[in-house]
Design a protein around this motif. Structure first.
Motif, PDB file in Angstrom:
ATOM      1  N   PHE A   1     -34.028 -16.935  -4.816  1.00  0.00           N
ATOM      2  CA  PHE A   1     -32.959 -17.547  -5.605  1.00  0.00           C
ATOM      3  C   PHE A   1     -33.071 -19.077  -5.572  1.00  0.00           C
ATOM      4  O   PHE A   1     -32.988 -19.742  -6.607  1.00  0.00           O
ATOM      5  CB  PHE A   1     -31.602 -17.082  -5.062  1.00  0.00           C
ATOM      6  N   GLU A   2     -33.280 -19.621  -4.362  1.00  0.00           N
ATOM      7  CA  GLU A   2     -33.412 -21.087  -4.257  1.00  0.00           C
ATOM      8  C   GLU A   2     -34.596 -21.575  -5.096  1.00  0.00           C
ATOM      9  O   GLU A   2     -34.520 -22.597  -5.768  1.00  0.00           O
ATOM     10  CB  GLU A   2     -33.614 -21.501  -2.797  1.00  0.00           C
ATOM     11  N   LEU A   3     -35.671 -20.798  -5.039  1.00  0.00           N
ATOM     12  CA  LEU A   3     -36.851 -21.168  -5.824  1.00  0.00           C
ATOM     13  C   LEU A   3     -36.514 -21.220  -7.314  1.00  0.00           C
ATOM     14  O   LEU A   3     -36.865 -22.173  -8.022  1.00  0.00           O
ATOM     15  CB  LEU A   3     -37.975 -20.152  -5.569  1.00  0.00           C
ATOM     16  N   MET A   4     -35.803 -20.192  -7.795  1.00  0.00           N
ATOM     17  CA  MET A   4     -35.475 -20.151  -9.223  1.00  0.00           C
ATOM     18  C   MET A   4     -34.566 -21.312  -9.602  1.00  0.00           C
ATOM     19  O   MET A   4     -34.647 -21.835 -10.710  1.00  0.00           O
ATOM     20  CB  MET A   4     -34.814 -18.808  -9.592  1.00  0.00           C
ATOM     21  N   MET A   5     -33.688 -21.725  -8.689  1.00  0.00           N
ATOM     22  CA  MET A   5     -32.816 -22.865  -9.004  1.00  0.00           C
ATOM     23  C   MET A   5     -33.634 -24.153  -9.097  1.00  0.00           C
ATOM     24  O   MET A   5     -33.350 -25.026  -9.919  1.00  0.00           O
ATOM     25  CB  MET A   5     -31.696 -23.009  -7.960  1.00  0.00           C
ATOM     26  N   VAL A   6     -34.664 -24.267  -8.257  1.00  0.00           N
ATOM     27  CA  VAL A   6     -35.528 -25.455  -8.327  1.00  0.00           C
ATOM     28  C   VAL A   6     -36.282 -25.472  -9.663  1.00  0.00           C
ATOM     29  O   VAL A   6     -36.342 -26.493 -10.364  1.00  0.00           O
ATOM     30  CB  VAL A   6     -36.519 -25.477  -7.140  1.00  0.00           C
TER      31      VAL A   6
END
Ligand code: ASP
Length: 416
Positions: free
Chosen positions: A184-189
């Motif tokens: 999820f954090e990756l997709m937000m980046v």
């Protein structure tokens, strides 16, 4: 995910750039028409492709993370109940506003739609029935659902995975939670990177939209458009701000300001799904809603909670009945209201989805046949600008829901 409430110069610059791009697109589209669309349209197409690239992994990881982090079944039930109550209540409020306006303004009485309808009929594909939509929420093959971006099915599968994770023993639970959280954090980046390209994308989208909407087609549909736009404005500037203030104790002006990037994005893309990443980013980084609430409320809201679409479905069908000279009695209007709600839930967060779903509502009150398709064809001629506005309302309602629910969960950072 950290909740930085910075309004640094970079953010402000991006916002201004998007605004300038909108104005430039409107000027170029109206002055140079198809030529401008030919030279700049591809920027918009590429931008929407980039946003769509993010959506499926973002929805999956965010709902799984959201549901898994809520923990116990009781918390999940409470949050789920609040969310659904908010979705249904605000959609019904929007529908009432639409009903009141369309019955007062009566835009369909005497409207001559023959010309506006000419070219649009063949493009429309009636959707599957409401029962079908409900059944297909359960995917037989989750991988296929992911591959075909079938949002309701993905949401269902993600909730099942999230609940499943909470039932696992400590070690695998932690591993899977960390895995989805990291995803999820990756997709937000990645989303952040895509959003930096927004000014170029918005320039392309607005140029093509303005170039495509010939002004002449608007005339016989002007009162219809006025009715829908007034209804959307009442919902966005009266109903929702009142809810923000009265239930959430949140200042509406601050909330508009915090959500402006998402609103611009909804307006330019006409797609709640494509706007989803930006909505989440604004809520977490500007409004200060926790990831726990955002990741639960927003991905579902983008598909299920569509106040603008609900208002439009309801007013649109009564408009059709007025054009045909068929008066709908009280039962007919209640049927329209209820099916409009269901159609808005079933509508995908993509451009013109609402217009296609209108067939479900017309069917429910027995408005069938070629004349109906012809009138809907005429409505398609002016659908793009109305779609841009109702998508903005859809997104804004999702964001108000997340903020209000976060406050009710005791989150003090919201709009602080
Ligand atoms: N375009 C809208 C949305 O994505 C749906 C609709 O057509 O009303 O929210």
């Amino acid at each position: 995910m950290t909740h930085v409430k910075s309004a640094g110069p970079c953010y402000t610059r991006l916002h201004n750039q998007i605004f300038i791009a909108m104005i430039l697109g409107a000027i170029l589209g109206s002055q140079f028409g198809e030529d401008a669309a030919f030279w700049l349209g591809w920027l918009g197409t590429l931008f929407v492709r980039l946003l769509k690239m993010v959506i499926v992994p973002l929805i999956l990881t965010s709902i799984v993370t959201g549901v898994a982090s809520i923990g116990s079944g009781r918390d999940l039930g409470r949050l789920g109940l609040k969310t659904l109550t908010y979705y249904i209540a605000t959609s019904m409020l929007a529908i009432f506003v639409g009903l009141a306006l369309v019955n007062t303004i009566r835009p369909g009485v005497g409207a001559d739609l023959a010309n506006a309808a000419r070219e649009n009929v063949p493009d429309l594909q009636p959707p599957s029935s409401l029962g079908d939509i409900f059944i297909r929420m359960v995917p037989t093959n989750p991988i296929e659902a992911l591959a075909s971006a079938d949002m309701l099915a993905i949401i269902f599968f993600a909730i099942v995975l999230g609940v499943g994770i909470t039932r696992l023993p400590e070690a695998p639970r932690r591993t899977l939670s960390d895995f989805f959280n990291a995803g999820f954090e990756l997709m937000m980046v990645v989303t952040g990177g895509v959003i930096r390209l927004a000014p170029l994308g918005v320039l392309g989208l607005i140029t093509s939209a303005v170039a495509a909407a010939g002004l002449d087609t608007f005339k016989p549909l002007a009162w219809y458009a006025v009715t829908i736009v007034s209804g959307l404005a009442i919902h966005m500037f009266v109903t929702l701000p009142l809810l923000l203030m009265l239930i959430g104790g949140i200042k509406p002006l601050t909330h508009y300001r915090n959500m402006r990037d998402a609103l611009v994005m909804a307006f330019s893309t006409s797609s709640s799904s494509a706007t989803l990443p930006v909505t989440m980013q604004c809520l977490e980084e500007r409004v200060g809603v926790s990831n726990r609430v955002t990741s639960f409320v927003i991905p579902m809201g983008a598909t299920i909670n569509m106040d603008g679409t609900a208002l439009y479905e309801c007013a649109g069908v009564i408009f059709i009945s007025q054009v045909l000279g068929i008066g709908l009695d009280f039962t007919g209007q209640v049927t329209v209201a209820i099916t409009a709600l269901l159609a808005s839930i079933g509508a995908a967060g993509i451009p013109s989805a609402g217009l296609v779903m209108i067939f479900i509502v017309t069917d429910a009150v027995n408005l069938k046949g070629p004349e109906v398709a012809l009138i809907i064809g005429a409505m398609l001629a002016v659908d793009r600008p109305l779609d841009m506005l109702r998508t903005m309302v859809n997104i804004f309602s999702d964001s108000c829901g997340a903020a209000i629910i976060a406050k009710s969960e005791g989150e003090t950072a919201v709009n602080a």
